[in-house]
Design an enzyme around this catalytic site. Structure first.
Site, mmCIF file in Angstrom:
data_model
loop_
_atom_site.group_PDB
_atom_site.id
_atom_site.type_symbol
_atom_site.label_atom_id
_atom_site.label_comp_id
_atom_site.label_asym_id
_atom_site.label_seq_id
_atom_site.Cartn_x
_atom_site.Cartn_y
_atom_site.Cartn_z
ATOM 1 N N ARG A 161 8.648 -28.093 -16.620
ATOM 2 C CA ARG A 161 9.236 -30.250 -17.279
ATOM 3 C C ARG A 161 9.680 -30.555 -16.066
ATOM 4 O O ARG A 161 11.521 -31.025 -16.301
ATOM 5 C CB ARG A 161 10.157 -29.247 -17.972
ATOM 6 C CG ARG A 161 10.281 -28.249 -18.891
ATOM 7 C CD ARG A 161 9.540 -29.035 -20.667
ATOM 8 N NE ARG A 161 9.561 -27.648 -21.426
ATOM 9 C CZ ARG A 161 8.613 -26.724 -21.403
ATOM 10 N NH1 ARG A 161 7.784 -26.505 -20.824
ATOM 11 N NH2 ARG A 161 8.869 -26.558 -22.483
ATOM 12 N N SER A 236 13.482 -27.608 -27.101
ATOM 13 C CA SER A 236 14.405 -26.939 -26.151
ATOM 14 C C SER A 236 15.305 -27.657 -25.456
ATOM 15 O O SER A 236 15.333 -28.929 -24.992
ATOM 16 C CB SER A 236 13.669 -26.612 -24.908
ATOM 17 O OG SER A 236 12.761 -25.452 -25.544
ATOM 18 N N GLU A 332 17.482 -29.313 -20.682
ATOM 19 C CA GLU A 332 16.123 -29.781 -20.021
ATOM 20 C C GLU A 332 15.818 -31.648 -20.898
ATOM 21 O O GLU A 332 15.107 -32.788 -20.027
ATOM 22 C CB GLU A 332 15.239 -29.562 -21.244
ATOM 23 C CG GLU A 332 13.673 -29.850 -21.118
ATOM 24 C CD GLU A 332 12.546 -29.237 -22.375
ATOM 25 O OE1 GLU A 332 11.994 -29.529 -22.770
ATOM 26 O OE2 GLU A 332 13.072 -27.745 -22.250
#
Ligand code: EPU
Length: 336
Positions: A161, A236, A332
């Site tokens: 990520r 997420s 995130e």
């Protein structure tokens, strides 16, 4: 240019905040004109699919909404194709277009919300595949100089990520197009991620095609992840924490049933969804802000939550997980 524009339709969390100024851009030329005419004392804010951000306050900036569309084959051999997609192509529609042409490589990434241009920023990934596996290069406009740069896979410094666009080049570039190297049949199928095999078995498929893999991923995602068109969310919300071996051994002693992935000899990734669920917060709700009932890693807006209310839920989740497990979980999504 429009002024005082609601951004609610432009972020998948469905948060109502207002942009000081707002305009859609349809080409590289529009982007350059927008930046040239923006007064130098006004901030620039670039918006694409709006699928990975939490807006917690009005955006006191000139908002450029990217609307760059188009697909082109850059090169082709008997075994592979290099395809370029402009930044505002919807990710999932792009995946489906590749499948319709029987080009493999992106099928595990089916149904991820957002647009193609944002996919490299956080190296989107799911079910054992990340875009870095098929990514060739991207085109981007450097905001301070208005020059166009090509970034290779290596130059993007992809991680879990992560990329250069979240770190040293944050807010420096506008990504306009991305190129992928996709395979022609026979394809390599990626089903190492256990749940895909289980889903394919349920579907009665023993030698899957890339479309079968995509359908399995779609079924798994639809069973666990909320559709942003129905319940506002950003996928997420947290990253899965990566902890060192010593911390992991302590953690495992206390939590022998916890799932984990070995990232390297000294790094272990723990699913944040598990930590949140074990903290009793799956389905937690405070007004219209909450933790999704089926996947605890996802925060949701049931209707009229403000960005601040979602952020409060996020903080509560982080604090509770830390109290229980002494592990910090980090967002995130970009918090604005
Ligand atoms: N788990 C729980 N409770 C939950 C959620 C998960 O116990 O509420 C457990 C599961 O039982 C499983 C483990 O945690 O043992 C992993 O769960 P899952 O396979 O659902 O994956 P994840 O780690 O929660 C990551 C990605 C997802 C991606 C899936 C599948 C991150 C931050 N998220 O989630 O990506 O779809 O793996 O590869 O890495 C996204 O980034 O928006 C996203 C949805």
């Amino acid at each position: 240019m429009q002024y005082n524009v609601s951004l609610k339709p432009y972020n998948t969390f469905g948060i109502e905040v207002f942009a000081k100024a707002f305009e859609k851009v349809y080409s590289e030329e529009d982007i350059i004109n927008f930046i040239r005419k923006k007064p130098s004392d006004e901030a620039l804010f670039v918006l694409n699919g709006g699928s990975n951000m939490l807006l917690t306050k009005d955006v006191n900036a000139w908002v450029m909404k990217l609307e760059l569309k188009g697909l082109a084959i850059i090169s082709e051999t008997s075994s592979e194709v290099i395809i370029e997609a402009k930044s505002s192509e919807n990710w999932h529609e792009f995946v489906l277009y590749c499948l319709a042409n029987n080009w493999g490589g992106l099928e595990n990434l089916s149904l991820i919300p957002g647009n193609v241009g944002s996919s490299p920023i956080q190296n989107i990934g799911a079910y054992g595949v990340e875009i870095k596996d098929t990514f060739v290069s991207l085109e981007a406009i450097h905001i301070p100089t208005l020059e166009t740069h090509t970034f290779t896979n290596e130059e993007c410094k992809f991680g879990y990520r992560e990329s250069v666009f979240k770190n040293e080049f944050k807010n420096q570039y506008i990504i306009t197009a991305v190129r992928f190297r996709l395979s022609k049949a026979p394809h390599k199928i990626h089903t190492t991620y256990g749940v895909i095999n289980q889903e394919l078995q349920k579907m009665g498929i023993s030698s899957p095609t890339i479309t079968d893999v995509s359908n399995a991923v779609i079924r798994i995602r639809q069973s666990k992840l909320p559709d942003p068109k129905e319940i506002g969310n950003s996928g997420s919300f947290f990253k899965n924490p990566v902890i060192d071996k010593k911390t992991f051994q302590e953690f495992q002693k206390q939590n022998p049933d916890a799932p984990f992935y070995e990232v390297s000899a000294n790094e272990f990734k723990i699913p944040a969804g598990w930590l949140i669920e074990k903290s009793g917060l799956k389905g937690y709700r405070n007004g219209d802000a909450g933790v999704h009932t089926k996947q605890a890693l996802v925060l949701v807006n049931y209707g009229n939550a403000s960005g601040k209310e979602i952020l409060e839920v996020a903080k509560h989740v982080q604090d509770t997980v830390f109290q229980n497990f002494k592990i910090h979980i980090q967002p995130e999504v970009n918090i604005i």
